[in-house]
Scaffold this motif. Structure first.
Motif, PDB file in Angstrom:
ATOM      1  N   PHE A 103       0.693  -1.460  -0.066  1.00 28.32           N
ATOM      2  CA  PHE A 103       0.165   0.096  -0.025  1.00 28.32           C
ATOM      3  C   PHE A 103       0.874   1.719  -0.477  1.00 28.32           C
ATOM      4  CE2 PHE A 103      -2.665  -2.822   1.814  1.00 28.32           C
ATOM      5  CZ  PHE A 103      -3.659  -2.870   1.388  1.00 28.32           C
ATOM      6  N   ALA A 104       2.451   1.283  -0.287  1.00 30.27           N
ATOM      7  CA  ALA A 104       2.767   2.328   0.218  1.00 30.27           C
ATOM      8  C   ALA A 104       3.207   3.589  -0.437  1.00 30.27           C
ATOM      9  CB  ALA A 104       4.049   1.874   0.683  1.00 30.27           C
ATOM     10  N   GLY A 105       2.984   4.406  -0.606  1.00 31.19           N
ATOM     11  CA  GLY A 105       2.262   5.221  -1.472  1.00 31.19           C
ATOM     12  C   GLY A 105       3.387   6.158  -2.333  1.00 31.19           C
ATOM     13  N   PRO A 106       3.743   6.379  -3.094  1.00 30.35           N
ATOM     14  CA  PRO A 106       5.382   6.777  -3.807  1.00 30.35           C
ATOM     15  C   PRO A 106       5.973   8.021  -2.921  1.00 30.35           C
ATOM     16  CG  PRO A 106       3.148   7.722  -4.798  1.00 30.35           C
ATOM     17  CD  PRO A 106       2.977   6.892  -4.266  1.00 30.35           C
ATOM     18  N   THR A 107       5.337   8.406  -2.447  1.00 30.78           N
ATOM     19  CA  THR A 107       6.221  10.315  -1.341  1.00 30.78           C
ATOM     20  C   THR A 107       6.483   9.323   0.266  1.00 30.78           C
ATOM     21  OG1 THR A 107       3.982  11.601  -1.992  1.00 30.78           O
ATOM     22  CG2 THR A 107       5.858  12.296  -0.545  1.00 30.78           C
ATOM     23  N   THR A 108       6.003   8.226   0.624  1.00 27.28           N
ATOM     24  CA  THR A 108       5.325   7.477   1.693  1.00 27.28           C
ATOM     25  C   THR A 108       7.041   6.650   0.917  1.00 27.28           C
ATOM     26  OG1 THR A 108       3.705   8.213   2.922  1.00 27.28           O
ATOM     27  CG2 THR A 108       4.982   6.915   4.021  1.00 27.28           C
ATOM     28  N   ARG A 109       6.819   6.241   0.412  1.00 23.36           N
ATOM     29  CA  ARG A 109       7.775   4.664   0.072  1.00 23.36           C
ATOM     30  C   ARG A 109       9.310   5.391  -0.114  1.00 23.36           C
ATOM     31  NH1 ARG A 109       7.360  -0.607  -2.030  1.00 23.36           N
ATOM     32  NH2 ARG A 109       4.937  -0.106  -2.001  1.00 23.36           N
ATOM     33  N   SER A 110       9.610   6.710  -0.882  1.00 23.98           N
ATOM     34  CA  SER A 110      10.705   7.631  -1.045  1.00 23.98           C
ATOM     35  C   SER A 110      10.999   8.091   0.305  1.00 23.98           C
ATOM     36  CB  SER A 110       9.975   8.874  -2.701  1.00 23.98           C
ATOM     37  OG  SER A 110       9.842   8.010  -2.846  1.00 23.98           O
ATOM     38  N   ALA A 111      10.975   8.511   1.172  1.00 18.69           N
ATOM     39  CA  ALA A 111      10.797   9.223   2.280  1.00 18.69           C
ATOM     40  C   ALA A 111      10.838   7.477   3.422  1.00 18.69           C
ATOM     41  CB  ALA A 111       9.536   9.942   3.090  1.00 18.69           C
ATOM     42  N   VAL A 112      10.874   6.556   3.290  1.00 19.43           N
ATOM     43  CA  VAL A 112      11.014   5.557   3.937  1.00 19.43           C
ATOM     44  C   VAL A 112      12.294   4.914   3.929  1.00 19.43           C
ATOM     45  CG1 VAL A 112      10.782   3.042   4.588  1.00 19.43           C
ATOM     46  CG2 VAL A 112       8.714   3.990   5.398  1.00 19.43           C
ATOM     47  N   ALA A 113      12.871   5.564   2.306  1.00 23.86           N
ATOM     48  CA  ALA A 113      14.032   4.955   1.618  1.00 23.86           C
ATOM     49  C   ALA A 113      15.353   5.704   2.249  1.00 23.86           C
ATOM     50  CB  ALA A 113      13.686   4.693   0.128  1.00 23.86           C
ATOM     51  N   MET A 114      14.439   7.125   2.246  1.00 30.79           N
ATOM     52  CA  MET A 114      15.715   8.074   2.445  1.00 30.79           C
ATOM     53  C   MET A 114      16.543   8.156   4.273  1.00 30.79           C
ATOM     54  SD  MET A 114      15.394  12.469   2.954  1.00 30.79           S
ATOM     55  CE  MET A 114      13.534  12.239   4.182  1.00 30.79           C
ATOM     56  N   TYR A 115      14.829   7.162   4.937  1.00 30.88           N
ATOM     57  CA  TYR A 115      15.206   7.049   6.633  1.00 30.88           C
ATOM     58  C   TYR A 115      15.813   6.295   6.613  1.00 30.88           C
ATOM     59  CZ  TYR A 115      12.074  11.281   7.977  1.00 30.88           C
ATOM     60  OH  TYR A 115      11.341  12.792   7.238  1.00 30.88           O
ATOM     61  N   LYS A 116      16.043   4.948   5.922  1.00 33.23           N
ATOM     62  CA  LYS A 116      16.733   4.181   6.043  1.00 33.23           C
ATOM     63  C   LYS A 116      17.721   4.366   5.806  1.00 33.23           C
ATOM     64  CE  LYS A 116      13.031   0.913   6.634  1.00 33.23           C
ATOM     65  NZ  LYS A 116      11.713  -0.657   6.527  1.00 33.23           N
ATOM     66  N   ALA A 117      18.255   4.458   4.321  1.00 31.72           N
ATOM     67  CA  ALA A 117      19.326   4.435   3.992  1.00 31.72           C
ATOM     68  C   ALA A 117      19.640   6.376   3.489  1.00 31.72           C
ATOM     69  CB  ALA A 117      19.605   3.720   3.024  1.00 31.72           C
ATOM     70  N   PRO A 118      20.070   7.040   4.785  1.00 31.45           N
ATOM     71  CA  PRO A 118      20.423   8.696   4.582  1.00 31.45           C
ATOM     72  C   PRO A 118      21.443   8.831   3.338  1.00 31.45           C
ATOM     73  CG  PRO A 118      21.125   7.806   6.448  1.00 31.45           C
ATOM     74  CD  PRO A 118      20.565   7.200   5.984  1.00 31.45           C
TER      75      PRO A 118
END
Length: 346
Positions: A103-118
C-alpha cells in the motif's frame, strides 16, 4: 458526548472508511455502481482492481494503519509528539510487509527509503531536473493526520503545529501541509463539547489557510492547485443546483478524488457538507465517490467521526467487525489517547 466517545468515533469511522473503501478504490463513480449494483454500504472483499486485493472484509490499508501506528508511537513516548517519534512510527509501519509492500504511496515510500539509508541519493539522468520526492503533494499527508487533532481538542494552533510536525517527515511542502492542517483542525474543532459539523468545517477552512501561510515560510512552496481554493470550489458545488447524487458526481468529476492533496481534502469537505447530519453516510458517500476511495473515506471519518452516535447499531456492527478483522482494540486506544489529552490539560 464525552471526549472518550468522540475519540472512539474518530478512530472507528476512519478505520471503517478505510476498510470499506478498500473494495472500491481505483474504480470510477459509475464503475462502482455498475460492478456492485448499488453504492457500497458494507464491507466487501476487494477484487482484482483494488490495491487491497488479498484483504478480507473489514481489513484496513495504509490509511488507518498509519493512524494506528502513529498513535501507538505517541503513547509509547508518554504522549509527546516530535519528528523523531513520527519517523519511528513510519519506519515501524514500513517493517510490516502486509502494509508497506502492498500500500505505501510514492511519497511515503521515498521518505522511508531516505530514513533507512540517508546516504543513498537518487541520481537523475544527465541534464535532468533533480526530483525532490518530499515535494510531492500527495494525500498521504492528510490520511494519517487524525492524531494531531485528537491530541489538541478545540486547540487550532496546537493542531496545526502537530500536523506540520507529522507532515514534514514525509510530505514537506506547502500544499501537503495546507491539506493536512485542514483535516487536523476540523478534527480538533469537532472535539469541542458542543461543536457542530458546520463549525468544524469552518475551522478546517481556517486550518487550510493558516497551514498554507505557515508552510510557505517554513517548508517549500510547490506548484499545484491551492487546497484553499479547491475547498471553495467543492463547497460551491454543494451549494449549487442538483440532486445529492448529481453533486457527488460533480465533486468526483470537477474537484477530483485522487492521489493529489488538492483533490482528496477538498473532496472530503464537499462530501461532509452534503451529509452534515449523518457522519456514517458521509463515509459511505466517500467510499462511492470513485478513485482513491479508501483514503478519502478515512479522511472523512477522521474529520467528523466525533459526531458519530455510538449507540447507532449500523455503526457499532461495522466498528466491531473492523476491530476484529484487524486485531485492533480501538476502545482501549481511545481511552489511552484521552488520558494523554487530560494529562496535557493539567
Amino acid at each position: 458526548m464525552s471526549l472518550n466517545t468522540k475519540i472512539q468515533g474518530i478512530l472507528g469511522l476512519a478505520a471503517i472508511g478505510d476498510a470499506m473503501g478498500a473494495a472500491t478504490e481505483n474504480l470510477s463513480f459509475d464503475q462502482i455502481r455498475k460492478q456492485f449494483g448499488h453504492p457500497v454500504n458494507k464491507f466487501e472483499k476487494p477484487g482484482e482492481t483494488a490495491f487491497a486485493l488479498g484483504n478480507e472484509e473489514g481489513q484496513v490499508t495504509d490509511d488507518f494503519s498509519q493512524i494506528y501506528f502513529l498513535s501507538q508511537a505517541i503513547l509509547k513516548n508518554d504522549g509527546v509528539l516530535d519528528s523523531d517519534i513520527v519517523i519511528k512510527a513510519i519506519l515501524d509501519w514500513s517493517n510490516v510487509p502486509w502494509y508497506f509492500d502492498r500500500f505505501a504511496g510514492p511519497t511515503t515510500r521515498s521518505a522511508v527509503a531516505m530514513y533507512k539509508a540517508p546516504s543513498l541519493k537518487m541520481n537523475p539522468l544527465p541534464g535532468a531536473v533533480t526530483v525532490d520526492y518530499a515535494s510531492k503533494a500527495t494525500n498521504g499527508a492528510a490520511m494519517k493526520i487524525a492524531p494531531a487533532g485528537i491530541l489538541h481538542p478545540n486547540d487550532f494552533e496546537g493542531a496545526i503545529d502537530a500536523a506540520i510536525t507529522i507532515t514534514q517527515v514525509t510530505h514537506d511542502n506547502s500544499l501537503a501541509i495546507s491539506g493536512a492542517c485542514a483535516v487536523a483542525v476540523t478534527t480538533s474543532a469537532s472535539l469541542a463539547p458542543n461543536a457542530t459539523v458546520e463549525e468544524a468545517l469552518s475551522a478546517g477552512f481556517y486550518g487550510a489557510l493558516r497551514g498554507e501561510t505557515k508552510a510557505k515560510l517554513i517548508s517549500r512552496e510547490v506548484a499545484g492547485p491551492s487546497v484553499v481554493e479547491r475547498i471553495r470550489l467543492a463547497l460551491n458545488i454543494v451549494n449549487g443546483n442538483g440532486t445529492k447524487e448529481e453533486k457527488l458526481r460533480h465533486l468526483s468529476q470537477v474537484v477530483g478524488s485522487g492521489l493529489h492533496i488538492s483533490e482528496a481534502v477538498p473532496c472530503a469537505f464537499g462530501i461532509i457538507a452534503l451529509n452534515k447530519d449523518d457522519p456514517l453516510q458521509a463515509v459511505i458517500d466517500a467510499v462511492n465517490i470513485g478513485y482513491d476511495t479508501d483514503t478519502i473515506a478515512a479522511i472523512v471519518g477522521s474529520m467528523i467521526g466525533s459526531f458519530m452516535d455510538l449507540t447507532d447499531a449500523r455503526f457499532m456492527s461495522l466498528f466491531e467487525t473492523v476491530q476484529r478483522a484487524n486485531d485492533f482494540n480501538l476502545v482501549e486506544l481511545a481511552k489511552s489517547l484521552e488520558n494523554v489529552v487530560n494529562a496535557y490539560e493539567k
